[in-house]
Motif scaffolding. Structure first.
Motif, PDB file in Angstrom:
ATOM      1  N   UNK A  59       0.831  -1.214   0.000  1.00  0.00           N
ATOM      2  CA  UNK A  59       0.000   0.000   0.000  1.00  0.00           C
ATOM      3  C   UNK A  59       0.861   1.256   0.000  1.00  0.00           C
ATOM      4  N   UNK A  60       1.929   1.219   0.790  1.00  0.00           N
ATOM      5  CA  UNK A  60       2.788   2.413   0.885  1.00  0.00           C
ATOM      6  C   UNK A  60       3.524   2.670  -0.428  1.00  0.00           C
ATOM      7  N   UNK A  61       3.966   1.590  -1.090  1.00  0.00           N
ATOM      8  CA  UNK A  61       4.646   1.747  -2.379  1.00  0.00           C
ATOM      9  C   UNK A  61       3.693   2.363  -3.401  1.00  0.00           C
ATOM     10  N   UNK A  62       2.473   1.836  -3.424  1.00  0.00           N
ATOM     11  CA  UNK A  62       1.494   2.323  -4.404  1.00  0.00           C
ATOM     12  C   UNK A  62       1.122   3.780  -4.096  1.00  0.00           C
ATOM     13  N   UNK A  63       1.026   4.099  -2.801  1.00  0.00           N
ATOM     14  CA  UNK A  63       0.677   5.482  -2.419  1.00  0.00           C
ATOM     15  C   UNK A  63       1.734   6.467  -2.921  1.00  0.00           C
ATOM     16  N   UNK A  64       3.007   6.090  -2.827  1.00  0.00           N
ATOM     17  CA  UNK A  64       4.074   6.974  -3.315  1.00  0.00           C
ATOM     18  C   UNK A  64       3.960   7.151  -4.838  1.00  0.00           C
ATOM     19  N   UNK A  65       3.664   6.059  -5.532  1.00  0.00           N
ATOM     20  CA  UNK A  65       3.522   6.140  -6.992  1.00  0.00           C
ATOM     21  C   UNK A  65       2.336   7.033  -7.372  1.00  0.00           C
ATOM     22  N   UNK A  66       1.228   6.845  -6.645  1.00  0.00           N
ATOM     23  CA  UNK A  66       0.003   7.585  -6.963  1.00  0.00           C
ATOM     24  C   UNK A  66       0.215   9.090  -6.747  1.00  0.00           C
ATOM     25  N   UNK A  67       0.881   9.411  -5.634  1.00  0.00           N
ATOM     26  CA  UNK A  67       1.133  10.826  -5.320  1.00  0.00           C
ATOM     27  C   UNK A  67       2.029  11.453  -6.397  1.00  0.00           C
ATOM     28  N   UNK A  68       3.077  10.723  -6.776  1.00  0.00           N
ATOM     29  CA  UNK A  68       3.997  11.244  -7.803  1.00  0.00           C
ATOM     30  C   UNK A  68       3.231  11.519  -9.103  1.00  0.00           C
ATOM     31  N   UNK A  69       2.380  10.577  -9.480  1.00  0.00           N
ATOM     32  CA  UNK A  69       1.600  10.744 -10.716  1.00  0.00           C
ATOM     33  C   UNK A  69       0.716  11.989 -10.645  1.00  0.00           C
ATOM     34  N   UNK A  70       0.040  12.144  -9.487  1.00  0.00           N
ATOM     35  CA  UNK A  70      -0.874  13.297  -9.315  1.00  0.00           C
ATOM     36  C   UNK A  70      -0.121  14.607  -9.424  1.00  0.00           C
ATOM     37  N   UNK A  71       1.122  14.601  -8.926  1.00  0.00           N
ATOM     38  CA  UNK A  71       1.906  15.845  -8.921  1.00  0.00           C
ATOM     39  C   UNK A  71       2.682  16.027 -10.221  1.00  0.00           C
ATOM     40  N   UNK A  72       2.467  15.106 -11.169  1.00  0.00           N
ATOM     41  CA  UNK A  72       3.145  15.219 -12.471  1.00  0.00           C
ATOM     42  C   UNK A  72       4.632  14.929 -12.383  1.00  0.00           C
ATOM     43  N   UNK A  73       5.035  14.157 -11.347  1.00  0.00           N
ATOM     44  CA  UNK A  73       6.457  13.818 -11.197  1.00  0.00           C
ATOM     45  C   UNK A  73       6.758  12.468 -11.822  1.00  0.00           C
ATOM     46  N   UNK A  74       7.985  12.314 -12.323  1.00  0.00           N
ATOM     47  CA  UNK A  74       8.377  11.028 -12.924  1.00  0.00           C
ATOM     48  C   UNK A  74       8.830  10.076 -11.811  1.00  0.00           C
ATOM     49  N   UNK A  75       8.198   8.912 -11.722  1.00  0.00           N
ATOM     50  CA  UNK A  75       8.518   7.940 -10.671  1.00  0.00           C
ATOM     51  C   UNK A  75       9.082   6.663 -11.283  1.00  0.00           C
ATOM     52  N   UNK A  76      10.204   6.193 -10.741  1.00  0.00           N
ATOM     53  CA  UNK A  76      10.756   4.903 -11.181  1.00  0.00           C
ATOM     54  C   UNK A  76      10.776   3.936 -10.007  1.00  0.00           C
ATOM     55  N   UNK A  77      10.526   2.663 -10.312  1.00  0.00           N
ATOM     56  CA  UNK A  77      10.536   1.616  -9.280  1.00  0.00           C
ATOM     57  C   UNK A  77      11.668   0.666  -9.652  1.00  0.00           C
ATOM     58  N   UNK A  78      12.710   0.632  -8.831  1.00  0.00           N
ATOM     59  CA  UNK A  78      13.928  -0.082  -9.196  1.00  0.00           C
ATOM     60  C   UNK A  78      13.999  -1.428  -8.458  1.00  0.00           C
ATOM     61  N   UNK A  79      14.008  -2.485  -9.236  1.00  0.00           N
ATOM     62  CA  UNK A  79      14.068  -3.845  -8.682  1.00  0.00           C
ATOM     63  C   UNK A  79      15.450  -4.443  -8.927  1.00  0.00           C
ATOM     64  N   UNK A  80      15.840  -5.390  -8.099  1.00  0.00           N
ATOM     65  CA  UNK A  80      17.110  -6.066  -8.313  1.00  0.00           C
ATOM     66  C   UNK A  80      17.000  -7.054  -9.491  1.00  0.00           C
ATOM     67  N   UNK A  81      18.100  -7.277 -10.169  1.00  0.00           N
ATOM     68  CA  UNK A  81      18.114  -8.230 -11.289  1.00  0.00           C
ATOM     69  C   UNK A  81      17.105  -7.826 -12.330  1.00  0.00           C
ATOM     70  N   UNK A  82      16.184  -8.729 -12.613  1.00  0.00           N
ATOM     71  CA  UNK A  82      15.042  -8.424 -13.481  1.00  0.00           C
ATOM     72  C   UNK A  82      13.772  -8.531 -12.642  1.00  0.00           C
ATOM     73  N   UNK A  83      12.857  -7.586 -12.803  1.00  0.00           N
ATOM     74  CA  UNK A  83      11.662  -7.622 -11.946  1.00  0.00           C
ATOM     75  C   UNK A  83      10.807  -8.874 -12.134  1.00  0.00           C
ATOM     76  N   UNK A  84      10.929  -9.544 -13.269  1.00  0.00           N
ATOM     77  CA  UNK A  84      10.047 -10.689 -13.547  1.00  0.00           C
ATOM     78  C   UNK A  84      10.417 -11.941 -12.756  1.00  0.00           C
ATOM     79  N   UNK A  85      11.566 -11.913 -12.072  1.00  0.00           N
ATOM     80  CA  UNK A  85      11.996 -13.090 -11.307  1.00  0.00           C
ATOM     81  C   UNK A  85      11.931 -12.749  -9.815  1.00  0.00           C
ATOM     82  N   UNK A  86      10.976 -13.335  -9.103  1.00  0.00           N
ATOM     83  CA  UNK A  86      10.788 -13.094  -7.670  1.00  0.00           C
ATOM     84  C   UNK A  86      10.830 -11.594  -7.328  1.00  0.00           C
ATOM     85  N   UNK A  87      10.181 -10.808  -8.170  1.00  0.00           N
ATOM     86  CA  UNK A  87      10.219  -9.359  -7.971  1.00  0.00           C
ATOM     87  C   UNK A  87       8.990  -8.812  -7.254  1.00  0.00           C
ATOM     88  N   UNK A  88       7.986  -9.641  -7.012  1.00  0.00           N
ATOM     89  CA  UNK A  88       6.699  -9.167  -6.465  1.00  0.00           C
ATOM     90  C   UNK A  88       6.238  -7.952  -7.273  1.00  0.00           C
TER      91      UNK A  88
END
Ligand code: SAH
Length: 251
Positions: A59-88
């Motif tokens: 919920x907290x991760x999504x809230x940060x993304x949602x707020x950034x979007x509303x404020x017109x800010x560019x948000x990146x979510x950085x995962x280790x390795x490749x996100x498709x492998x055990x990245x949730x």
């Protein structure tokens, strides 16, 4: 638009050019601090806001993304390795879909590929194994009933086991029970491509003691199979007696 970025296994130069450009231009960065090398963020804007997802729930991760979007800010979510492998990773994308927020995924070099690289090995050796299984042990979170390690072991394929170096004793016993010979070669690679990388090689029979002696308890991959040995057939692709789409056989 949120950009999910695979940060690679550790070495900051193993980040894609596309991923780096997006990180360096971002206003808001959420990164998986338990595994992502902070160096991959070193080119970020001075005033970029940085969040470590190790301390956050979904919920907290999504809230940060949602707020950034509303404020017109560019948000990146950085995962280790490749996100498709055990990245949730999927659960985040599904929540963004519900909120009507768009996203893109920039792939990364997964630790299992970095591990082959630092070992100087090929997972798909002709005549030995042409199949690679990526899996993990049943630890605090269960495995689906048809994916028990003992059943996967029956294929005798190249096996790459994530998140499980703390259970090596049980792992090696289960693999032997499933059909690998105790002499089957094994490598444990700790923090592949990081400055403190460690490589331990052995067999199913002796790897646990060797890994214990090195004090490795996490952030390691266990790779198992005859691909680590020296017996294999040469490939047909580069065989002088074998024609391909691009090259005629020499006799
Ligand atoms: N998405 C990541 C995996 C995340 S799960 C990827 O594609 O690599 C975390 C597990 O990945 C760790 O417990 C460990 O098993 C493995 N791992 C991540 N980085 C690693 C590295 N540099 N060296 C060895 N194993 C690593």
């Amino acid at each position: 638009m949120i950009s999910f970025i695979g940060a690679g296994p550790g070495d900051p130069e193993l980040l894609t050019i596309k991923g780096k450009k997006l990180i360096d231009a971002a206003d808001v960065i959420i990164y998986a601090g338990s595994l992502v090398n902070p160096e991959v963020l070193s080119g970020r804007k001075k005033d970029a806001e940085v969040f470590n997802s190790a301390y956050m729930d979904l919920d907290e991760v999504i809230a940060v993304m949602e707020k950034a979007e509303k404020e017109g800010k560019k948000c990146v979510r950085v995962h280790t390795g490749d996100p498709a492998i055990y990245g949730a990773h999927r659960e985040q994308m599904d929540r963004l879909d519900k909120l009507g927020i768009t996203y893109e995924v920039i792939p990364g070099v997964s630790s299992f590929l970095a591990t082959a690289a630092v070992l100087n090995k090929e997972y798909t050796l002709p005549g030995k194994s042409q199949t690679v299984i990526l899996t993990r042990m049943e630890g605090r979170t269960p495995m689906p009933p048809k994916e028990k390690l003992v059943d996967l072991a029956r294929h005798h394929s190249t096996m790459i086991i994530f998140l499980s170096v703390g259970f090596l004793d049980e792992m090696t016993k289960t693999l032997i029970e499933g059909g690998y010979e105790p002499e089957t070669p094994v490598a444990v690679v700790y923090k592949a491509t990081w400055p403190d990388q460690k490589i331990v090689v052995g067999t199913l029979a002796d790897i646990e003691a060797k890994v214990k002696a090195e004090g490795i308890t996490k952030t390691a991959l266990t790779v198992v199979g005859d691909f680590l040995g020296d017996e294999y057939e040469l490939s047909k692709l580069y065989d002088s007696h074998f024609s391909t789409e691009f090259r005629k056989a020499k006799d």
